[in-house]
Write a protein that holds these residues in place. Sequence first.
Motif, mmCIF file in Angstrom:
data_model
loop_
_atom_site.group_PDB
_atom_site.id
_atom_site.type_symbol
_atom_site.label_atom_id
_atom_site.label_comp_id
_atom_site.label_asym_id
_atom_site.label_seq_id
_atom_site.Cartn_x
_atom_site.Cartn_y
_atom_site.Cartn_z
ATOM 1 N N VAL A 225 0.826 -1.208 0.000
ATOM 2 C CA VAL A 225 0.000 0.000 0.000
ATOM 3 C C VAL A 225 0.861 1.259 0.000
ATOM 4 N N LEU A 226 2.025 1.190 0.608
ATOM 5 C CA LEU A 226 2.944 2.332 0.579
ATOM 6 C C LEU A 226 3.462 2.568 -0.836
ATOM 7 N N LYS A 227 3.875 1.503 -1.504
ATOM 8 C CA LYS A 227 4.376 1.634 -2.867
ATOM 9 C C LYS A 227 3.282 2.171 -3.802
ATOM 10 N N GLU A 228 2.086 1.685 -3.612
ATOM 11 C CA GLU A 228 0.969 2.124 -4.447
ATOM 12 C C GLU A 228 0.687 3.614 -4.282
ATOM 13 N N ASN A 229 1.013 4.156 -3.129
ATOM 14 C CA ASN A 229 0.745 5.570 -2.850
ATOM 15 C C ASN A 229 1.991 6.446 -2.957
ATOM 16 N N GLY A 230 3.034 5.912 -3.546
ATOM 17 C CA GLY A 230 4.226 6.713 -3.800
ATOM 18 C C GLY A 230 5.048 7.043 -2.575
ATOM 19 N N LEU A 231 4.941 6.234 -1.521
ATOM 20 C CA LEU A 231 5.719 6.430 -0.300
ATOM 21 C C LEU A 231 6.835 5.392 -0.233
ATOM 22 N N THR A 232 7.851 5.666 0.549
ATOM 23 C CA THR A 232 9.008 4.777 0.634
ATOM 24 C C THR A 232 8.919 3.891 1.863
ATOM 25 N N PRO A 233 8.765 2.582 1.673
ATOM 26 C CA PRO A 233 8.750 1.686 2.826
ATOM 27 C C PRO A 233 10.145 1.550 3.430
ATOM 28 N N VAL A 234 10.197 1.558 4.753
ATOM 29 C CA VAL A 234 11.423 1.221 5.474
ATOM 30 C C VAL A 234 11.114 -0.087 6.195
ATOM 31 N N LEU A 235 11.452 -1.191 5.546
ATOM 32 C CA LEU A 235 11.068 -2.523 6.015
ATOM 33 C C LEU A 235 12.060 -3.035 7.039
ATOM 34 N N CYS A 236 11.607 -3.163 8.280
ATOM 35 C CA CYS A 236 12.462 -3.671 9.352
ATOM 36 C C CYS A 236 12.423 -5.196 9.377
#
Length: 255
Positions: free
Chosen positions: A116-127
């Motif tokens: 959902v972050l990628k779909e909305n143009g945001l950068t995931p910081v995956l821990c």
Amino acid sequence: MREPLVMGNWKLNGSKEMAKTLITELTQELSDVKGCRVAIAPPVMYLDFVNQLLINNGIIHLGAQNVDVQLSGAFTGDISAAMLKEVGAKYIIIGHSERRTYHKESDAIIAKKFAVLKENGLTPVLCIGETESENEAGQTEAVCARQIDAVLTILGVSAFKDAVIAYEPVWAIGTGKSATPAQAQAVHKFIRDHIAKQDKAIAEQVIIQYGGSVNDSNAAELFTQPDIDGALVGGASLKANAFAAIVKAAANAKN
């Protein structure tokens, strides 16, 4: 060359006064620093307030500590990706061990948040990262692979383009313990190689941070490792001088 990212996770800390003071001091400390991106993730209550402080800042980016998988609806207390985007947040932490532990978030749920972050143009910081018992049992690589594969399975390797992974051994978070630079590098290389099995170019550009009791004393040596691209910082991010020292160490190591 990858540009490192140093991100401060304020967790459940802060106030308006603290935010004003910290951002003012950080802006002064980091005014001449080049070659390292900087972000801070305050509690959600202060996102808009901090965003206003960062207008025309040009140094510090706004992040957030979590997101929901839904964009709207009857989901009391949750915050959507669209809301985070509208308020100015860019880097969004997901999968932090405290969310996995205290809120029982599964790999599958975290992968949906990534999507959902990628779909909305945001950068995931995956821990990602292993517990102490998993580490002692030699399961570090298996745990990290499983947590990455949850995203790869539903989104494919292309999802990691312009994304961030934060390797945070759970046994080092808030404990004062830290992996040695060599230990951290070995895991970071494994993570990059694991993604490279599907796409070498994407693996080479993905930012892989280290997290887990990073401070101004151990940062410089960690950042000299070839696969460590900055840090996700907890307690030290609440002190301007300590956080600035970590940012400068990342910039110096890569420059």
